[in-house]
Each structure stands twice: as C-alpha cells, then as structure tokens.
Design an enzyme around this catalytic site. Sequence first.
Site, PDB file in Angstrom:
ATOM      1  N   GLY A   1      -6.248  94.282 -39.378  1.00 27.85           N
ATOM      2  CA  GLY A   1      -6.405  95.651 -39.841  1.00 27.85           C
ATOM      3  C   GLY A   1      -7.608  96.320 -39.215  1.00 27.85           C
TER       4      GLY A   1
ATOM      5  N   VAL B   1     -11.387  98.448 -39.897  1.00 27.95           N
ATOM      6  CA  VAL B   1     -12.505  98.572 -40.826  1.00 27.95           C
ATOM      7  C   VAL B   1     -13.130  99.953 -40.657  1.00 27.95           C
ATOM      8  CG1 VAL B   1     -14.676  97.579 -41.623  1.00 27.95           C
ATOM      9  CG2 VAL B   1     -12.917  96.098 -40.636  1.00 27.95           C
TER      10      VAL B   1
ATOM     11  N   LYS C   1     -12.018  97.651 -45.362  1.00 29.67           N
ATOM     12  CA  LYS C   1     -11.024  97.067 -44.454  1.00 29.67           C
ATOM     13  C   LYS C   1      -9.627  97.415 -44.939  1.00 29.67           C
ATOM     14  CE  LYS C   1      -9.636  92.592 -42.528  1.00 29.67           C
ATOM     15  NZ  LYS C   1      -9.916  91.146 -42.521  1.00 29.67           N
TER      16      LYS C   1
ATOM     17  N   ASP D   1     -11.431  80.801 -38.516  1.00 35.93           N
ATOM     18  CA  ASP D   1     -11.574  81.829 -37.479  1.00 35.93           C
ATOM     19  C   ASP D   1     -13.049  82.181 -37.267  1.00 35.93           C
ATOM     20  OD1 ASP D   1     -10.624  83.511 -35.504  1.00 35.93           O
ATOM     21  OD2 ASP D   1     -10.296  85.197 -36.843  1.00 35.93           O
TER      22      ASP D   1
END
Length: 808
Positions: A537, A539, A553, A645
């Site tokens: 997405g 931010v 976000k 991640d």
Amino acid sequence: MCWLNLVHHFQLVMATLIFFLQLSLFLSSFSRLSCSISDTLHKASSLSVEKPSDLLVSPNEIFSAGFHAVGLNAYSFAIWFTKPSHVHNRTIVWMANRDQPINGRLSKLSLLRTGNLILTDAGQSISWATNTVSTSSSLQLKLYNSGNLVLRTPEGVVFWQSFDSPTDTLLPEQPLTRYTKLISSRSQTNCASGFYKLFFDDDNVLRMIFDGPETSSIFWPDPWLLSNQANRSRYNDTRNAVFDSRGHFKSSDRVEFQATDFGKGPQRRLTLDSDGNLRLYSLEEPSGTWVVSWQAISKTCRIHGACGPNSLCTYDPSVGRKCSCLPRFKMINHTDLSYGCEPEFNLSCKHHEAAFIKLPQADFYGYNLYIWRNYSLKMCKNRCLELCNCRGLHYRFNYETGVYDCYPKREFRNGHGNFGGVLYFKAPKDLVSDNEPLEEFRLGCSNDDTKQLDRAYKREGEIWQLRFFLWFTGGFGLFEIVCILLVWCCLYRTRQRSHAAMEGYLPAATGFRKFTFSELKKVTRGFSEEIGRGVCGVVYKGILSDSRVAAIKRLNEANQGEEDFLAELSTIGRLNHMNLTEMWGYCAERKHRLLVYEYMENGSLAENLQSNTLDWEKRFNIAVGTAKGLAYLHEECLEWVLHCDVKPHNILLDTNFLPKVSDFGLSKILNRGGENNPSFSRIRGTRGYMAPEWVFNLPITSKVDVYSFGIVVLEMVTGKSAITSVNAIGNEGEMKQRRLVKWVREKRSRGALMTSLIKEIIDPMMNGNYDMDKMEILVGVALHCVEEDKDARPTMSQVIEMLLHHPK
C-alpha cells in the site's frame, strides 16, 4: 336468495366475533404482561423462581433483575442486560447468591414487613439477605436505569444497594472503594467466585491478585516494580476508582485509561474475567456483540495461576491461551487448569542420581531460593544439585550487567513460554533425554452457556379448542408476513455478523483507536502527501485532531491488502518495545483498510543511506537498536514473531535517529513449541534480503530474520544496496554481476586482515572518518549472520551480546 343472504350474514357475524375474541385475548395478555413487569418490589411482596415473568425491569428497559439458571435446578438472583448479546443469552452484571444457588421450586426473593430483603431456598433456609430493618411502610426495592438495585424509601433513605456489593463487574458510575472488590467467576460456565480479585491494597494501590487454594500472588501492577515505577501513587486516602458512560476510568492511585471507542453511545461494563484479566467492554449495536475496548494485561500468560503448578502457559492467537505440562509430568484434573500437573517420578536428594531437563525460552515467575549473579551454567547446576529443595533453575543473560544470572527454584508456578533464558529442572538421570516434548492440555468441558430450564407457565382454564380455532383463523394471514420478516432478519443478521467478524474483533484487546475513513481522509487532506510506497500500500502524512503527526498506511484493496492488514494489526497489537514502531489506530470500514502509526521524522534507513546523513556512530547505534527490536520479537514477546521482511526501507528513524522496525504486513506468529513450522503458504520477503531457506524450501525459523539483518548491516557499512547488482567493483573490472555478500566474502578471502577489508569496502561517503574497531565488529557480526547454514548463524540476542560486549 334468502338462504344465501342468511349464510353471508352468518359469516359476517362469525368474522366479527373472531376479531373481537382475538382482540380480547391480546388485550388480556398485554394486561397480564404489563402488570407482571415492573421496576419496583414493594413491602410484603416477593418474586418467585417458578415464574420466569417475575422480573424487575429498569424504566429504560436496559437492565432486568430476576432468577437466572446457573446449573441443573440451580438458580441465582441476578441483574443482567435485558437485550441478549450475540454470544450469551444473558450478560450478567451482578449476583446475590453466586456461591449458594437455590432450588428451582418454591424459592423466592421476598421483601419482608420488617424491612429485610431475603432469598429463601425452597421455602426453607435463607440463602442470602441484606440484614436491613425498617418500619417504613413505603420501603421498596427498585431497579434503576443505571443497573443499580436499591432498597430505599421514596424520601431517598437508602438501606442497601447492589452497587455497594459488586461481584465481577462494574457499571458506569459504580465506584470501587476500600470496602468493595471485584472477584472473578470460577470459569466461563461456572458463576461461583473464582481465584482473581481486584481491590485496593493497604498501600492505597489498586491491584489484581491470584488468590488460589494453595498460594496467592499479586501480578498487576508488575510485582517487581515499586509503586512510583508503575506510575502509581500510594499517597491518597480516598481509595476510589470509577469509570463514566463515555469509557473514561480514573482511580485515586493514578490509574487512568479510556476506551478505544471513547465517547457517548454504547453500553459499557468493566469485568474481571475468569482468566484473571480486567477488561472494559462496549456493546456494539445492533449486532449485540460485546467488544473489548481496553484490557489491563496484553500478555495473558503473565497472569499468575493461568495454568497451575508445573505447567507452562503459551499464547496462540488462533486458539488463545494454552497450557502444557513439563516433560515427565502429567495433568492432575482434565476439567480444571488451576490444578496444574504432577511429576511422574520420585526425585532423590542424592545429587549423583539427578540430572537436568532443558526447556528453552521459559520461566516460572517467583519462588526463587536465591539469586546467584555472574554464575556459569556449570556452577549453577552444581549448586542446585547440592540443595535438596532446589527443583530446578532459570539461567539467563543480564543485558544491564553483561553477565549470566542463575535463579534456583523451589517451586514451578506462574510458568510462561517465549521468555529470555533457559529453564532447567531436575529429574532422575535414567529419565533424562534430549528434546523432551511438552504435553499440551486443554479443558475437557465446553464453553457453551448453561441451558435454561424449560418452565413455560400454563394459564389455568385455557380452552385448547378455542385457542386452536383462533390461531387457525388468524394465523394463516400472518404466516406470510412472518416468513418475509424472518427471511429479512436472517439476511440482515448474517450481514451484521459477517461485518462484526471482520471488523469487531480485530483491535478489541489492543487498545487502538478506531478511526472512520472520513476522519483519515480529512487529516491527510484527501491523501495528498505521500511519504512512502510499497507492495502492500501507500503511506501518507496526516495531522490528527490532537495535533499529533501520523503516518497513515492505506492498504491495497485487493485480497493481498486484506491479508496484510490482518497480519499487521494482529501482530503489532501485541508488541511493545522502544525499537518497534508504535501504532495508534486503524480503520476497518467496508473495503477500506488503514493503519495509523507514529510519524518518524527522519524517514527510513534506506533514505538516509542515500542522502549521506549517517556517520559511523549513528550507523552502529542503528544496528544495535534494530537487533534489540528483532530480539524482542524472537525471544521476549509471548508469541514467536518472525518479521520476514527486514530491510532498510522497514527500519524507520525518529528525531534522534533511534531505529524502529516497522511494516509487519508479512510477519508470522508461530507456536514457540515447534520452530520447524511448515505453515508458510508463500515465500515472504524482498529479493536481495531473503535467506536461502526460502529458495530451497527448508524449514523456516527466526534465523531468516537474522540473515536479513546481516544484509542490512553490510549495506550500512558499504553504502551499497543489496537489491542492485555490483558491476565492475574494485580493481578486477569484471562485468559479471555479483551480490553484495559474495563481493564482501571475496574481498575478505583476498585480504588477510579485517582492517584491510574494511578499507576496501567502507562507504566512501564517510571519507575515512570512522572507528575501525566498531566497523570490524559490524562486519564480523554481519558475515556471521549471513552464513548459508542457518544453524551457523547466531540468535538476535547473541548478536546484541557481540555488538555490545565484543572483546577489544
């Protein structure tokens, strides 16, 4: 023709007669109903357990008082919310005789002429009484709109009220004082008094205690903290706590909080639940769902007595709290967790006949014989073997002092997993083997509510033929209408429950604020200022109504965005660490999924590496802070959380360049019991930072984050990105593309000394201004973290120790 007119006239008369009979029956029923339901019980009157219609109902019809079935032919006089909830038929807020239920026949609640309010069991013994005396003929028992049941005169003289003797629940404006306490229920299906209490201690501090059959211990606030360390004040004389209808709670010892849905609107209750947690609930209309809008303890395994002695508590978000017997122990009572487990062996005091079973990432709070500072593991074990009353020990590294401490245990209580350090407990040598399994146990009973007894009241003298005739003639006309209404209601409730399942439960126990989409659209000025973008997405920057700057976000509306939203919200809601981003709220409205974070003034580590704003000292501190945040995820929080991640774009920097790990959209919560967890449905992470396990389909453990961390550290040292290939680096002039790790390893293999390696790979933007010792530590740790074999990599706690206590 006359005969036909006569028939027609007869039919008209019969139809009129049937209409008036139905109207009469309806008015009669309504009259009886209206007379049996009142908010007041007068002197010399009573309510019978055999008449379900004998109720007191508050004028606003929110609360009802009457007899509630707590078991088979067992009843208590209680107060509950009139409207049934989505889960429970009745939400009880008070009980008179919770520990002494009465019989389902001949029992009554009576207001005597003497002024005493009594509850008699089957017309014989008194089960409960107010022990009040009044000569006033106008004394009455009245249920108010607040849910308070009051024995008083019309002139306002109060003799007794339920607000002065709460059970497990407080209602708005109901005070908790030095003379009252909340006592939890025994379980979700047993309303009797349980083992948890909320009360003001003698030091004027509001506390929660586990008061079990064998032991008692305070667990809230944290018992190892002094009052001022827990932000509590002992210097008050009022001992008073109360919350208002908007959801704001305030106590005289400075405990203060407010509901996530703060404001006027929903019905609320503050309940000490049977699991020992204090929760503020809000009623969502019209689904009738009670949603947790605040709770005292987020790490539920830290509640004392959660699983009983000799058992370990772990938390799984999919099923909740779980209890496991220690290896070589067995469960005592399969219907009650509080009994815990017992050993399957007899332990001798002869130290040469005993050995230790190792249990990583576990601790049992309290019951230490001693605390031995700066002890080796061998010394700790030998001392414990010499003590007959030492049943085991907890051994952990103390980050403040830089040494290992040993905690010998005389009992194993308040056990919880996912904790730093290792537990060792004694067992006969012949029973000790490696990798002892934990035997998980759960309650063998259902959590369904107790079913109410069928006590339909039959009216005397009712003629069944007339009733059948009336229903036959009038019911058929209503049948189609009822069917239509039922279908409509079913569809409506299905949509509501689906909506509640998606939106209601998510932030319930996290303490987040729920924003509307229009609010977030306004604070971001229509999502105009973009400050970041990723696969999940975009931010945006926004300024909230309280002037706080936030990073908002907005997840993609595709299915992947939905999954990321659930993962991030459920994960970060359970985390609390200075090196993890703080989330302030969320939006789950129709297709919109948004997360509201604290805004980080200095952006991401990736941006700062490109803009040359980080000197060597900042880079070293960022590596240490990031390692602490990941170590918390892996080893200290109640769930085993893998970030999956870790990269410079997901490491944000505040005003002082303090690093905070962010973006938990790809994170995974796993059981602490099994690290080789095969439940990953897809590869997670960013190319260039992913460990080899992902590519070769090997078991995924916390070492995947360790590998990614090593790549990030190499980026900070070299100033080069791992996601771009290295072309023509150094004197070789080779055009072949090689990854960052391979390049650094080749440089190291050609240089005999670490010093020469640092000079070759150091970020040229630092212009030779760096601490050689610190850079050597960073490179050494990074290369250790990016080993191909996951077992050769250190844990994040070991990384911290290497960074902070590396030998000079």
